[in-house]
Write a protein that holds these residues in place. Structure first.
Motif: not given
Length: 203
Positions: A63-66, A144-145, A151-152, A158-159
């Protein structure tokens, strides 16, 4: 048939109906048949069933977030809510509330009574008008954001998955902040796929 819906290594296999093609310890590719719905009959003619079973497999996910450095952030100012009672599809306002044209968004939340897993036609709707204003964040607040958003995203992905290990990295680029992760996890594998039958009999 039941076919693999991702690449992985089979960890457990239970076949309830059909012919098992893969077993524990086998490596499979996406699209391979795990349980065949075609079973050979007594007279050597094929019999067709709806394949049923439950398989789990070890898989790797990424997974990745930018977050771009020029991304805009907004603070929200909440106004007085409007409460509506919903009975059998009819909305009954509990008090009066008028929204001015300057307010940019109206968010509505619904909550219905449930019994034994079924939603009953009784509920409450709450509408809240909000004003959004552009605000500036420090670099630490942006980080932090980004972590909170990652995390969300991870929770939604993966719930229903058992995570064995994960390797998370955060990198700061010239124009963005990137968070990536590699996971080793156990998940249910398999999805139903129709069997195409061609009539090849000669008359």
């Amino acid at each position: 048939n039941i076919v693999a819906d991702f690449d992985g290594v089979i960890l457990s296999d239970e076949t309830y109906q059909g012919s098992k093609n893969k077993s524990r310890g086998d490596a499979v590719r996406k699209g391979e048949v795990l349980i065949s719905g075609v079973v050979e009959g007594i007279d050597m003619k094929p019999l067709y069933y709806e394949a049923k079973g439950k398989f789990t497999a070890l898989r790797q996910l990424k997974t990745q977030l930018s977050l771009n450095n020029d991304a805009e952030f907004y603070s929200y100012e909440e106004n007085s809510p409007s409460i509506v009672l919903s009975l059998f599809g009819c909305d009954i306002p509990l008090g009066m509330r008028a929204y001015s044209a300057g307010e940019s968004k109206v968010l509505t939340y619904e909550k219905y009574l449930e019994f034994d897993g079924y939603r009953l036609p009784f509920g409450i709707k709450k509408s809240v008008a909000v004003n959004d204003n552009i605000c500036s964040l420090t670099q630490k607040e942006r980080e932090q954001f980004a972590v909170m958003s990652f995390c969300n995203q991870e929770y939604k992905t993966f719930s229903n998955t058992r995570i064995l290990s994960r390797d998370v990295k955060m990198t700061r680029e010239i124009d963005s902040l990137d968070i990536s992760a590699v996971y080793q996890c156990i998940d249910y594998i398999g999805q139903s796929k129709a069997i195409n039958i061609e009539n090849s009999e000669n008359y």
